[in-house]
Scaffold this motif. Sequence first.
Motif, PDB file in Angstrom:
ATOM      1  N   PHE A  57     -61.601  27.414  69.110  1.00  0.00           N
ATOM      2  CA  PHE A  57     -63.027  27.622  68.949  1.00  0.00           C
ATOM      3  C   PHE A  57     -63.396  27.500  67.482  1.00  0.00           C
ATOM      4  CE2 PHE A  57     -60.831  31.625  68.850  1.00  0.00           C
ATOM      5  CZ  PHE A  57     -61.360  32.274  67.751  1.00  0.00           C
ATOM      6  N   GLY A  58     -64.622  27.054  67.253  1.00  0.00           N
ATOM      7  CA  GLY A  58     -65.139  26.916  65.905  1.00  0.00           C
ATOM      8  C   GLY A  58     -66.636  26.672  65.960  1.00  0.00           C
ATOM      9  N   MET A  59     -67.290  26.669  64.818  1.00  0.00           N
ATOM     10  CA  MET A  59     -68.733  26.471  64.760  1.00  0.00           C
ATOM     11  C   MET A  59     -69.121  25.024  65.045  1.00  0.00           C
ATOM     12  SD  MET A  59     -70.103  29.377  64.180  1.00  0.00           S
ATOM     13  CE  MET A  59     -71.681  29.192  63.418  1.00  0.00           C
ATOM     14  N   ALA A  60     -68.428  24.064  64.447  1.00  0.00           N
ATOM     15  CA  ALA A  60     -68.797  22.655  64.588  1.00  0.00           C
ATOM     16  C   ALA A  60     -67.945  21.919  65.604  1.00  0.00           C
ATOM     17  CB  ALA A  60     -68.705  21.948  63.240  1.00  0.00           C
ATOM     18  N   SER A  61     -66.742  22.392  65.876  1.00  0.00           N
ATOM     19  CA  SER A  61     -65.825  21.694  66.778  1.00  0.00           C
ATOM     20  C   SER A  61     -64.821  22.669  67.369  1.00  0.00           C
ATOM     21  CB  SER A  61     -65.074  20.596  66.016  1.00  0.00           C
ATOM     22  OG  SER A  61     -64.130  19.984  66.862  1.00  0.00           O
ATOM     23  N   ASN A  62     -64.285  22.313  68.505  1.00  0.00           N
ATOM     24  CA  ASN A  62     -63.216  23.098  69.123  1.00  0.00           C
ATOM     25  C   ASN A  62     -61.856  22.459  68.908  1.00  0.00           C
ATOM     26  OD1 ASN A  62     -64.972  25.024  70.096  1.00  0.00           O
ATOM     27  ND2 ASN A  62     -65.263  23.996  72.044  1.00  0.00           N
ATOM     28  N   PHE A  63     -61.780  21.453  68.050  1.00  0.00           N
ATOM     29  CA  PHE A  63     -60.529  20.760  67.769  1.00  0.00           C
ATOM     30  C   PHE A  63     -60.206  20.892  66.294  1.00  0.00           C
ATOM     31  CE2 PHE A  63     -62.397  18.752  71.462  1.00  0.00           C
ATOM     32  CZ  PHE A  63     -61.321  18.691  72.337  1.00  0.00           C
ATOM     33  N   GLY A  64     -58.965  21.325  65.988  1.00  0.00           N
ATOM     34  CA  GLY A  64     -58.566  21.528  64.601  1.00  0.00           C
ATOM     35  C   GLY A  64     -57.212  20.915  64.300  1.00  0.00           C
ATOM     36  N   THR A  65     -57.004  20.610  63.013  1.00  0.00           N
ATOM     37  CA  THR A  65     -55.716  20.077  62.577  1.00  0.00           C
ATOM     38  C   THR A  65     -54.629  21.124  62.805  1.00  0.00           C
ATOM     39  OG1 THR A  65     -56.123  20.851  60.345  1.00  0.00           O
ATOM     40  CG2 THR A  65     -56.725  18.566  60.824  1.00  0.00           C
ATOM     41  N   SER A  66     -53.426  20.667  62.985  1.00  0.00           N
ATOM     42  CA  SER A  66     -52.220  21.486  63.203  1.00  0.00           C
ATOM     43  C   SER A  66     -52.227  22.259  64.519  1.00  0.00           C
ATOM     44  CB  SER A  66     -51.957  22.437  62.024  1.00  0.00           C
ATOM     45  OG  SER A  66     -52.867  23.515  62.041  1.00  0.00           O
ATOM     46  N   CYS A  67     -53.184  22.000  65.396  1.00  0.00           N
ATOM     47  CA  CYS A  67     -53.238  22.635  66.712  1.00  0.00           C
ATOM     48  C   CYS A  67     -53.011  21.563  67.782  1.00  0.00           C
ATOM     49  CB  CYS A  67     -54.583  23.318  66.930  1.00  0.00           C
ATOM     50  SG  CYS A  67     -54.906  24.606  65.692  1.00  0.00           S
ATOM     51  N   SER A  68     -52.380  21.937  68.873  1.00  0.00           N
ATOM     52  CA  SER A  68     -52.051  20.968  69.924  1.00  0.00           C
ATOM     53  C   SER A  68     -53.046  21.026  71.068  1.00  0.00           C
ATOM     54  CB  SER A  68     -50.648  21.225  70.470  1.00  0.00           C
ATOM     55  OG  SER A  68     -49.689  20.939  69.487  1.00  0.00           O
ATOM     56  N   TYR A  69     -53.335  19.851  71.621  1.00  0.00           N
ATOM     57  CA  TYR A  69     -54.293  19.710  72.718  1.00  0.00           C
ATOM     58  C   TYR A  69     -53.714  18.776  73.765  1.00  0.00           C
ATOM     59  CZ  TYR A  69     -57.143  21.588  69.024  1.00  0.00           C
ATOM     60  OH  TYR A  69     -57.613  22.383  68.029  1.00  0.00           O
ATOM     61  N   THR A  70     -54.242  18.850  74.971  1.00  0.00           N
ATOM     62  CA  THR A  70     -53.817  17.963  76.049  1.00  0.00           C
ATOM     63  C   THR A  70     -54.839  16.848  76.194  1.00  0.00           C
ATOM     64  OG1 THR A  70     -52.729  19.763  77.221  1.00  0.00           O
ATOM     65  CG2 THR A  70     -53.272  17.814  78.501  1.00  0.00           C
ATOM     66  N   ASN A 140     -53.796  27.608  63.208  1.00  0.00           N
ATOM     67  CA  ASN A 140     -53.063  27.844  64.449  1.00  0.00           C
ATOM     68  C   ASN A 140     -52.623  29.293  64.516  1.00  0.00           C
ATOM     69  OD1 ASN A 140     -51.480  27.714  66.724  1.00  0.00           O
ATOM     70  ND2 ASN A 140     -50.532  25.778  66.160  1.00  0.00           N
ATOM     71  N   SER A 141     -53.051  30.000  65.573  1.00  0.00           N
ATOM     72  CA  SER A 141     -52.675  31.406  65.723  1.00  0.00           C
ATOM     73  C   SER A 141     -51.532  31.589  66.711  1.00  0.00           C
ATOM     74  CB  SER A 141     -53.894  32.218  66.186  1.00  0.00           C
ATOM     75  OG  SER A 141     -54.253  31.838  67.501  1.00  0.00           O
ATOM     76  N   GLY A 142     -50.972  30.514  67.191  1.00  0.00           N
ATOM     77  CA  GLY A 142     -49.872  30.609  68.157  1.00  0.00           C
ATOM     78  C   GLY A 142     -50.364  30.392  69.577  1.00  0.00           C
ATOM     79  N   SER A 143     -51.344  31.172  70.001  1.00  0.00           N
ATOM     80  CA  SER A 143     -51.863  31.000  71.347  1.00  0.00           C
ATOM     81  C   SER A 143     -53.204  30.259  71.376  1.00  0.00           C
ATOM     82  CB  SER A 143     -52.043  32.365  72.036  1.00  0.00           C
ATOM     83  OG  SER A 143     -52.963  33.143  71.294  1.00  0.00           O
ATOM     84  N   GLY A 144     -53.837  30.137  70.226  1.00  0.00           N
ATOM     85  CA  GLY A 144     -55.126  29.465  70.125  1.00  0.00           C
ATOM     86  C   GLY A 144     -55.297  28.870  68.740  1.00  0.00           C
ATOM     87  N   CYS A 145     -56.512  28.435  68.453  1.00  0.00           N
ATOM     88  CA  CYS A 145     -56.778  27.801  67.183  1.00  0.00           C
ATOM     89  C   CYS A 145     -58.174  28.169  66.689  1.00  0.00           C
ATOM     90  CB  CYS A 145     -56.648  26.278  67.326  1.00  0.00           C
ATOM     91  SG  CYS A 145     -56.740  25.379  65.787  1.00  0.00           S
ATOM     92  N   LEU A 146     -58.261  28.617  65.454  1.00  0.00           N
ATOM     93  CA  LEU A 146     -59.551  28.871  64.826  1.00  0.00           C
ATOM     94  C   LEU A 146     -59.892  27.635  64.001  1.00  0.00           C
ATOM     95  CD1 LEU A 146     -61.919  30.684  63.995  1.00  0.00           C
ATOM     96  CD2 LEU A 146     -60.463  31.547  62.157  1.00  0.00           C
TER      97      LEU A 146
END
Length: 149
Positions: A57-70, A140-146
């Motif tokens: 989750f984030g203000m402008a996007s829900n996608f961040g560097t160093s975080c994994s997505y499907t 990356n917080s481990g279970s999610g991403c800020l």
Amino acid sequence: MTGTIIRNRTTTPALRTRRLRYLTGALGLSGLAAVTVCAAPAQATATRVGAEPGISFGMASNFGTSCSYTINGYVDDPTTPVVFYDNGIPFAWSAPSGWLAQVPWTPATPGRHRIQAVQHSQPGPDVFPYVDVHVGMGLNSGSGCLVIN
């Protein structure tokens, strides 16, 4: 005279042999039809592509560097491999499971990313469905991403 009772009827060995010949011929023709259908050239095409943000989750996007997505690639051929691209550069491939191919994606740089899924067809043109994703700086917080910015 010997025979076998089938559906309350008595059949002779000659009648059983004739039925067996008809059955064998019918099975042979259906097998030939199946081979003809399978041998026809299939036009494999990726029809849709999508990115799942998961627990980001984030203000402008829900996608961040160093975080994994499907990344999901929906296809119309369950056997032809699918190649996934990030801004025109291939980053993964996957064999579909049914009508869906999935791969993990970890963006390395912030900014605009165009994710494409391609299932190469022969003959015919390839179709390149895409999704544009804005990527921010991720924590990356481990279970999610800020996601920041």
